[in-house]
Design a protein around this motif. Structure first.
Motif, PDB file in Angstrom:
ATOM      1  N   LYS A   1       0.836  -1.201   0.000  1.00 45.60           N
ATOM      2  CA  LYS A   1       0.000   0.000   0.000  1.00 45.60           C
ATOM      3  C   LYS A   1       0.874   1.256   0.000  1.00 45.60           C
ATOM      4  CE  LYS A   1      -3.762   2.277   2.383  1.00 45.60           C
ATOM      5  NZ  LYS A   1      -4.662   2.286   3.527  1.00 45.60           N
ATOM      6  N   ALA A   2       1.934   1.251   0.791  1.00 45.68           N
ATOM      7  CA  ALA A   2       2.837   2.401   0.837  1.00 45.68           C
ATOM      8  C   ALA A   2       3.520   2.619  -0.510  1.00 45.68           C
ATOM      9  CB  ALA A   2       3.882   2.214   1.936  1.00 45.68           C
ATOM     10  N   VAL A   3       3.948   1.541  -1.132  1.00 48.33           N
ATOM     11  CA  VAL A   3       4.589   1.637  -2.453  1.00 48.33           C
ATOM     12  C   VAL A   3       3.603   2.182  -3.472  1.00 48.33           C
ATOM     13  CG1 VAL A   3       5.588   0.301  -4.335  1.00 48.33           C
ATOM     14  CG2 VAL A   3       6.308  -0.131  -1.982  1.00 48.33           C
ATOM     15  N   ALA A   4       2.364   1.704  -3.419  1.00 50.32           N
ATOM     16  CA  ALA A   4       1.337   2.172  -4.352  1.00 50.32           C
ATOM     17  C   ALA A   4       1.056   3.657  -4.160  1.00 50.32           C
ATOM     18  CB  ALA A   4       0.061   1.364  -4.186  1.00 50.32           C
ATOM     19  N   GLU A   5       1.023   4.109  -2.906  1.00 49.86           N
ATOM     20  CA  GLU A   5       0.796   5.537  -2.634  1.00 49.86           C
ATOM     21  C   GLU A   5       1.949   6.376  -3.170  1.00 49.86           C
ATOM     22  OE1 GLU A   5      -0.020   6.120   1.498  1.00 49.86           O
ATOM     23  OE2 GLU A   5      -1.734   4.767   1.452  1.00 49.86           O
ATOM     24  N   ILE A   6       3.171   5.924  -2.953  1.00 51.07           N
ATOM     25  CA  ILE A   6       4.345   6.653  -3.450  1.00 51.07           C
ATOM     26  C   ILE A   6       4.350   6.679  -4.971  1.00 51.07           C
ATOM     27  CG2 ILE A   6       6.868   6.609  -3.607  1.00 51.07           C
ATOM     28  CD1 ILE A   6       6.813   5.479  -0.694  1.00 51.07           C
ATOM     29  N   ALA A   7       4.018   5.548  -5.579  1.00 51.79           N
ATOM     30  CA  ALA A   7       3.957   5.490  -7.041  1.00 51.79           C
ATOM     31  C   ALA A   7       2.917   6.465  -7.577  1.00 51.79           C
ATOM     32  CB  ALA A   7       3.648   4.072  -7.506  1.00 51.79           C
ATOM     33  N   GLY A   8       1.805   6.577  -6.901  1.00 54.08           N
ATOM     34  CA  GLY A   8       0.766   7.527  -7.308  1.00 54.08           C
ATOM     35  C   GLY A   8       1.258   8.955  -7.259  1.00 54.08           C
ATOM     36  N   VAL A   9       1.982   9.293  -6.201  1.00 54.45           N
ATOM     37  CA  VAL A   9       2.536  10.634  -6.074  1.00 54.45           C
ATOM     38  C   VAL A   9       3.536  10.896  -7.199  1.00 54.45           C
ATOM     39  CG1 VAL A   9       3.999  12.130  -4.645  1.00 54.45           C
ATOM     40  CG2 VAL A   9       2.160  10.803  -3.591  1.00 54.45           C
ATOM     41  N   VAL A  10       4.392   9.929  -7.463  1.00 52.81           N
ATOM     42  CA  VAL A  10       5.393  10.080  -8.517  1.00 52.81           C
ATOM     43  C   VAL A  10       4.724  10.275  -9.868  1.00 52.81           C
ATOM     44  CG1 VAL A  10       7.220   8.878  -9.788  1.00 52.81           C
ATOM     45  CG2 VAL A  10       7.200   8.840  -7.287  1.00 52.81           C
ATOM     46  N   LEU A  11       3.703   9.495 -10.162  1.00 49.75           N
ATOM     47  CA  LEU A  11       2.990   9.622 -11.436  1.00 49.75           C
ATOM     48  C   LEU A  11       2.313  10.983 -11.562  1.00 49.75           C
ATOM     49  CD1 LEU A  11       1.476   6.058 -11.795  1.00 49.75           C
ATOM     50  CD2 LEU A  11       3.322   7.074 -13.146  1.00 49.75           C
ATOM     51  N   ARG A  12       1.715  11.459 -10.474  1.00 53.67           N
ATOM     52  CA  ARG A  12       1.086  12.785 -10.516  1.00 53.67           C
ATOM     53  C   ARG A  12       2.132  13.868 -10.741  1.00 53.67           C
ATOM     54  NH1 ARG A  12      -1.939  10.401  -6.502  1.00 53.67           N
ATOM     55  NH2 ARG A  12      -0.771  11.372  -4.818  1.00 53.67           N
ATOM     56  N   GLN A  13       3.305  13.713 -10.108  1.00 52.34           N
ATOM     57  CA  GLN A  13       4.375  14.694 -10.294  1.00 52.34           C
ATOM     58  C   GLN A  13       4.898  14.677 -11.725  1.00 52.34           C
ATOM     59  OE1 GLN A  13       5.455  17.219  -8.394  1.00 52.34           O
ATOM     60  NE2 GLN A  13       3.579  16.604  -7.385  1.00 52.34           N
ATOM     61  N   ALA A  14       5.054  13.502 -12.289  1.00 51.08           N
ATOM     62  CA  ALA A  14       5.531  13.411 -13.673  1.00 51.08           C
ATOM     63  C   ALA A  14       4.554  14.113 -14.600  1.00 51.08           C
ATOM     64  CB  ALA A  14       5.711  11.945 -14.075  1.00 51.08           C
ATOM     65  N   GLU A  15       3.274  13.915 -14.374  1.00 51.30           N
ATOM     66  CA  GLU A  15       2.264  14.580 -15.206  1.00 51.30           C
ATOM     67  C   GLU A  15       2.302  16.092 -15.001  1.00 51.30           C
ATOM     68  OE1 GLU A  15      -0.267  15.379 -18.016  1.00 51.30           O
ATOM     69  OE2 GLU A  15       0.575  13.405 -17.661  1.00 51.30           O
ATOM     70  N   SER A  16       2.480  16.536 -13.766  1.00 54.26           N
ATOM     71  CA  SER A  16       2.565  17.971 -13.494  1.00 54.26           C
ATOM     72  C   SER A  16       3.763  18.590 -14.190  1.00 54.26           C
ATOM     73  CB  SER A  16       2.664  18.233 -11.984  1.00 54.26           C
ATOM     74  OG  SER A  16       1.488  17.861 -11.340  1.00 54.26           O
ATOM     75  N   ILE A  17       4.884  17.901 -14.155  1.00 57.51           N
ATOM     76  CA  ILE A  17       6.089  18.408 -14.805  1.00 57.51           C
ATOM     77  C   ILE A  17       5.887  18.459 -16.313  1.00 57.51           C
ATOM     78  CG2 ILE A  17       8.512  17.889 -15.310  1.00 57.51           C
ATOM     79  CD1 ILE A  17       8.641  16.791 -12.382  1.00 57.51           C
ATOM     80  N   ARG A  18       5.278  17.414 -16.886  1.00 58.02           N
ATOM     81  CA  ARG A  18       5.004  17.416 -18.328  1.00 58.02           C
ATOM     82  C   ARG A  18       4.087  18.580 -18.700  1.00 58.02           C
ATOM     83  NH1 ARG A  18       3.164  12.318 -17.971  1.00 58.02           N
ATOM     84  NH2 ARG A  18       4.919  10.997 -17.615  1.00 58.02           N
ATOM     85  N   ALA A  19       3.053  18.793 -17.905  1.00 54.04           N
ATOM     86  CA  ALA A  19       2.113  19.880 -18.188  1.00 54.04           C
ATOM     87  C   ALA A  19       2.810  21.233 -18.069  1.00 54.04           C
ATOM     88  CB  ALA A  19       0.921  19.814 -17.230  1.00 54.04           C
ATOM     89  N   ALA A  20       3.632  21.394 -17.035  1.00 55.68           N
ATOM     90  CA  ALA A  20       4.350  22.656 -16.863  1.00 55.68           C
ATOM     91  C   ALA A  20       5.329  22.876 -18.003  1.00 55.68           C
ATOM     92  CB  ALA A  20       5.088  22.661 -15.523  1.00 55.68           C
ATOM     93  N   ALA A  21       6.029  21.845 -18.393  1.00 57.44           N
ATOM     94  CA  ALA A  21       7.003  21.966 -19.478  1.00 57.44           C
ATOM     95  C   ALA A  21       6.326  22.302 -20.794  1.00 57.44           C
ATOM     96  CB  ALA A  21       7.804  20.680 -19.609  1.00 57.44           C
ATOM     97  N   SER A  22       5.145  21.734 -21.034  1.00 55.32           N
ATOM     98  CA  SER A  22       4.459  22.008 -22.297  1.00 55.32           C
ATOM     99  C   SER A  22       4.066  23.465 -22.409  1.00 55.32           C
ATOM    100  CB  SER A  22       3.233  21.107 -22.451  1.00 55.32           C
ATOM    101  OG  SER A  22       2.220  21.493 -21.548  1.00 55.32           O
ATOM    102  N   GLU A  23       3.843  24.125 -21.281  1.00 52.42           N
ATOM    103  CA  GLU A  23       3.509  25.543 -21.311  1.00 52.42           C
ATOM    104  C   GLU A  23       4.685  26.386 -21.803  1.00 52.42           C
ATOM    105  OE1 GLU A  23       1.885  27.114 -17.721  1.00 52.42           O
ATOM    106  OE2 GLU A  23       0.608  25.371 -17.410  1.00 52.42           O
ATOM    107  N   PHE A  24       5.897  25.865 -21.659  1.00 48.77           N
ATOM    108  CA  PHE A  24       7.078  26.658 -21.977  1.00 48.77           C
ATOM    109  C   PHE A  24       7.649  26.359 -23.351  1.00 48.77           C
ATOM    110  CE2 PHE A  24       7.352  25.945 -17.278  1.00 48.77           C
ATOM    111  CZ  PHE A  24       6.716  27.121 -16.966  1.00 48.77           C
TER     112      PHE A  24
END
Length: 90
Positions: free
Chosen positions: A3-26
């Motif tokens: 469960k802890a690994v799954a929660e961390i993986a979820g956070v990492v995936l959300r961060q990767a998407e946030s970074i992709r979205a932020a980068a696309s703006e630039f």
């Protein structure tokens, strides 16, 4: 543990998407917003120079800096309030 690994993986995936979205703006270099969460030491001693250089290259990008402890910084990123989190210790 799973469960802890799954929660961390979820956070990492959300961060990767946030970074992709932020980068696309630039990609066009025109406009956008980037929210950076950082610990107090990084915000005070490292980021001012980095922000100046970034704004020289991308003058129409709005930068927002959120400061806090490592836990707070990670919380800003996990909640989506920050696009990128910078901390000395996870």
């Amino acid at each position: 543990r799973a469960k802890a690994v799954a929660e961390i993986a979820g956070v990492v995936l959300r961060q990767a998407e946030s970074i992709r979205a932020a980068a696309s703006e630039f990609t066009d270099g025109e406009t956008g917003r980037l929210s950076v969460a950082a610990t107090f030491t990084l915000a005070r001693y490292v980021l001012p120079k980095v922000f100046r250089e970034f704004l020289t290259r991308f003058p129409k990008i709005e930068l927002k800096l959120l400061q806090g402890s490592s836990d707070q910084v990670c919380g800003f990123a996990a909640s989506g309030e920050a696009d990128i989190a910078l901390a000395a210790h996870p």
